[in-house]
Design an enzyme around this catalytic site. Structure first.
Site, PDB file in Angstrom:
ATOM      1  N   HIS A  39      -3.270   7.174   2.754  1.00 21.82           N
ATOM      2  CA  HIS A  39      -3.688   5.834   2.321  1.00 21.82           C
ATOM      3  C   HIS A  39      -5.020   5.475   2.967  1.00 21.82           C
ATOM      4  CE1 HIS A  39      -3.931   1.693   1.452  1.00 21.82           C
ATOM      5  NE2 HIS A  39      -3.507   1.262   2.616  1.00 21.82           N
ATOM      6  N   CYS A  80       0.814  -1.229   0.000  1.00 18.31           N
ATOM      7  CA  CYS A  80       0.000   0.000   0.000  1.00 18.31           C
ATOM      8  C   CYS A  80       0.840   1.268   0.000  1.00 18.31           C
ATOM      9  CB  CYS A  80      -0.936   0.014   1.198  1.00 18.31           C
ATOM     10  SG  CYS A  80      -1.963  -1.431   1.296  1.00 18.31           S
ATOM     11  N   ASN A  84     -10.082  -0.512   0.552  1.00 16.97           N
ATOM     12  CA  ASN A  84      -8.630  -0.363   0.499  1.00 16.97           C
ATOM     13  C   ASN A  84      -8.127  -0.954  -0.824  1.00 16.97           C
ATOM     14  OD1 ASN A  84      -5.868  -0.581   0.769  1.00 16.97           O
ATOM     15  ND2 ASN A  84      -5.910  -1.500   2.811  1.00 16.97           N
TER      16      ASN A  84
HETATM   17  N1  ACO Z   1     -18.005  -8.699  10.266  1.00 14.32           N
HETATM   18  C1  ACO Z   1     -18.450  -8.923  11.522  1.00 14.32           C
HETATM   19  N2  ACO Z   1     -17.651  -9.208  12.565  1.00 14.32           N
HETATM   20  C2  ACO Z   1     -16.333  -9.275  12.307  1.00 14.32           C
HETATM   21  C3  ACO Z   1     -15.789  -9.045  11.036  1.00 14.32           C
HETATM   22  C4  ACO Z   1     -16.683  -8.762   9.995  1.00 14.32           C
HETATM   23  N3  ACO Z   1     -16.285  -8.527   8.715  1.00 14.32           N
HETATM   24  N4  ACO Z   1     -14.454  -9.166  11.103  1.00 14.32           N
HETATM   25  C5  ACO Z   1     -14.151  -9.450  12.381  1.00 14.32           C
HETATM   26  N5  ACO Z   1     -15.290  -9.518  13.113  1.00 14.32           N
HETATM   27  C6  ACO Z   1     -15.426  -9.781  14.531  1.00 14.32           C
HETATM   28  C7  ACO Z   1     -14.231 -10.505  15.108  1.00 14.32           C
HETATM   29  O1  ACO Z   1     -14.378 -11.901  14.909  1.00 14.32           O
HETATM   30  C8  ACO Z   1     -14.309 -10.118  16.571  1.00 14.32           C
HETATM   31  O2  ACO Z   1     -15.282 -10.910  17.190  1.00 14.32           O
HETATM   32  P1  ACO Z   1     -15.014 -11.472  18.687  1.00 14.32           P
HETATM   33  O3  ACO Z   1     -14.896 -10.238  19.537  1.00 14.32           O
HETATM   34  O4  ACO Z   1     -16.239 -12.291  18.953  1.00 14.32           O
HETATM   35  O5  ACO Z   1     -13.737 -12.250  18.603  1.00 14.32           O
HETATM   36  C9  ACO Z   1     -14.865  -8.699  16.540  1.00 14.32           C
HETATM   37  O6  ACO Z   1     -15.462  -8.534  15.226  1.00 14.32           O
HETATM   38  C10 ACO Z   1     -13.809  -7.622  16.707  1.00 14.32           C
HETATM   39  O7  ACO Z   1     -12.697  -7.927  15.890  1.00 14.32           O
HETATM   40  P2  ACO Z   1     -11.399  -7.015  15.905  1.00 14.32           P
HETATM   41  O8  ACO Z   1     -10.388  -7.615  14.982  1.00 14.32           O
HETATM   42  O9  ACO Z   1     -11.009  -6.702  17.300  1.00 14.32           O
HETATM   43  O10 ACO Z   1     -11.988  -5.677  15.239  1.00 14.32           O
HETATM   44  P3  ACO Z   1     -11.270  -4.292  15.140  1.00 14.32           P
HETATM   45  O11 ACO Z   1     -12.069  -3.265  15.814  1.00 14.32           O
HETATM   46  O12 ACO Z   1      -9.806  -4.380  15.453  1.00 14.32           O
HETATM   47  O13 ACO Z   1     -11.383  -3.999  13.585  1.00 14.32           O
HETATM   48  C11 ACO Z   1     -10.109  -4.111  11.535  1.00 14.32           C
HETATM   49  C12 ACO Z   1     -10.815  -4.886  12.649  1.00 14.32           C
HETATM   50  C13 ACO Z   1     -11.123  -3.260  10.816  1.00 14.32           C
HETATM   51  C14 ACO Z   1      -9.481  -5.101  10.566  1.00 14.32           C
HETATM   52  C15 ACO Z   1      -9.007  -3.206  12.171  1.00 14.32           C
HETATM   53  O14 ACO Z   1      -8.201  -3.967  13.040  1.00 14.32           O
HETATM   54  C16 ACO Z   1      -8.131  -2.554  11.128  1.00 14.32           C
HETATM   55  O15 ACO Z   1      -8.553  -1.676  10.395  1.00 14.32           O
HETATM   56  N6  ACO Z   1      -6.846  -2.954  11.075  1.00 14.32           N
HETATM   57  C17 ACO Z   1      -5.921  -2.355  10.116  1.00 14.32           C
HETATM   58  C18 ACO Z   1      -6.192  -2.910   8.747  1.00 14.32           C
HETATM   59  C19 ACO Z   1      -5.315  -2.244   7.736  1.00 14.32           C
HETATM   60  O16 ACO Z   1      -4.991  -1.085   7.843  1.00 14.32           O
HETATM   61  N7  ACO Z   1      -4.920  -2.966   6.730  1.00 14.32           N
HETATM   62  C20 ACO Z   1      -4.075  -2.383   5.774  1.00 14.32           C
HETATM   63  C21 ACO Z   1      -3.587  -3.394   4.937  1.00 14.32           C
HETATM   64  S1  ACO Z   1      -2.504  -2.612   3.886  1.00 14.32           S
HETATM   65  C22 ACO Z   1      -1.790  -3.664   2.799  1.00 14.32           C
HETATM   66  O17 ACO Z   1      -0.629  -3.510   2.579  1.00 14.32           O
HETATM   67  C23 ACO Z   1      -2.543  -4.739   2.093  1.00 14.32           C
END
Ligand code: ACO
Length: 317
Positions: A243, A115, A273
């Site tokens: 980003h 990214c 993203n």
């Molecule tokens: N729908 C519903 N529930 C979900 C989903 C979904 N799509 N995904 C996860 N959950 C659930 C999980 O299972 C968890 O349930 P539990 O509490 O029963 O275990 C709950 O939601 C919370 O999960 P978390 O992972 O704690 O959620 P969080 O608030 O951290 O959000 C997210 C997750 C959006 C992925 C966040 O961590 C994030 O944005 N991280 C950074 C991602 C990023 O920037 N990626 C860039 C990649 S760049 C590249 O180079 C490709």
């Protein structure tokens, strides 16, 4: 000696996939996705419509060249930042050279910084241009994440989309530097996609919380470092282009740096993203909307798998 941006372009595929569509594939909801990420829909390539990584790259590049008012024959450096090209080799940059008819002495290659790739690409192009045959660089950021998604993993598949963005850089002795900053922190556990030979599908794997912590550390850090290197304050910047991985990450950086949120608006609601496509697609959107124009100073920052991060300040011609 340095560069300015003299044209931008972008391309997203025709198929729009909403959060409700995602809820038909995995156990999720519009409410969960939009409140945690800011995403409402994303675009996926439609193979039947002939949409591929290659067509997105070509369309974005053609639009950028047209906006810059230069021909493919005038390009000296052609870079495509990506990790999801249709072929490992030839590179997407060589395919673009063939599609647009660029000269044989054009430096063409792909760059993988996930990214952060487009911002890395700006810096690499600025460094190469003094040695290139012609003073223009075509820098494209493009990814087709729908090809590397595990559609049984709700924690990743809802976050990503497909798209490409491009910018033409002009190099001149009296142009300013990009004041680029960059970094990498090799890490094959928090964010990775296996390559050919790994014996498993090339799905993107992510530890969301670890990446969130990393992003909220490096986004404000590299933004601050670009400002310091350029010797300017945030008030001197007309627009920040961050980003688009998660609206909460951008909001965190904006708050931490005390930036004007109106200068930092994103587009993740309708793109998801798009990895290396993210920064140049947003850049092209704000250029075409007339939000920025000749003389505008734009600070771009990205982070991603590698792990990598990069920031740069660019002026529009
Ligand atoms: N729908 C519903 N529930 C979900 C989903 C979904 N799509 N995904 C996860 N959950 C659930 C999980 O299972 C968890 O349930 P539990 O509490 O029963 O275990 C709950 O939601 C919370 O999960 P978390 O992972 O704690 O959620 P969080 O608030 O951290 O959000 C997210 C997750 C959006 C992925 C966040 O961590 C994030 O944005 N991280 C950074 C991602 C990023 O920037 N990626 C860039 C990649 S760049 C590249 O180079 C490709």
């Amino acid at each position: 000696m340095g560069v300015k941006i003299c044209g931008t372009g972008s391309a997203v595929p025709s198929r729009v996939v909403t959060n409700d569509d995602m809820a038909k594939i995995v156990e999720t909801s519009d409410e969960w996705i939009s409140t945690r990420t800011g995403i409402r829909s994303r675009h996926y390539c439609d193979a039947e419509a002939g949409e591929t990584h290659r067509t997105l790259v070509r369309d974005a590049a053609e639009r950028a060249l047209e906006a810059a008012g230069i021909t493919p024959a005038e390009v000296g450096v052609c870079l495509v930042a990506t990790f999801t090209a249709d072929t490992c080799t030839p590179s997407a940059a060589c395919l673009l050279q063939a599609d647009l008819g660029m000269a044989e002495d054009t430096l063409c290659f792909d760059l993988n910084a996930a990214c952060a790739g487009f911002v890395y690409g700006l810096h690499v192009a600025e460094a190469l241009l003094p040695a290139a045959k012609r003073p223009y660089a075509l820098v494209v950021g493009a990814d087709v994440l729908s090809h590397v998604m595990d559609f049984t993993d709700r924690t990743t598949c809802v976050l990503f989309g497909d798209g490409a963005g491009a910018a033409v850089l002009a190099w001149r002795e009296d142009y300013p530097q990009l004041h680029a900053v960059w970094g990498s922190r090799g890490d094959d556990t928090s964010l990775y996609a296996p390559g050919a030979g790994a014996g498993e599908p090339s799905y993107l794997h992510m530890d969301g919380r670890a990446v969130f912590r990393f992003a909220t550390e490096v986004m404000p850090k590299c933004t601050k470092e670009v400002l310091e290197d350029a010797g300017i304050s945030a008030d001197d910047v007309d627009r920040f282009v961050f980003h688009q991985a998660n609206k909460r990450i951008v909001d965190f950086a904006v708050k931490k740096l005390g930036l004007d949120p109106a200068k930092c608006e994103g587009n993740i609601d309708h793109t998801g993203n798009t990895s290396a496509g993210s920064v140049p697609i947003l850049l092209d959107e704000i250029v075409r909307a007339g939000e920025v124009g000749p003389g505008s100073r734009i600070l771009m920052a990205g982070f991603g798998a590698g792990l990598t991060w990069a920031g740069a300040l660019a002026e529009l011609v």
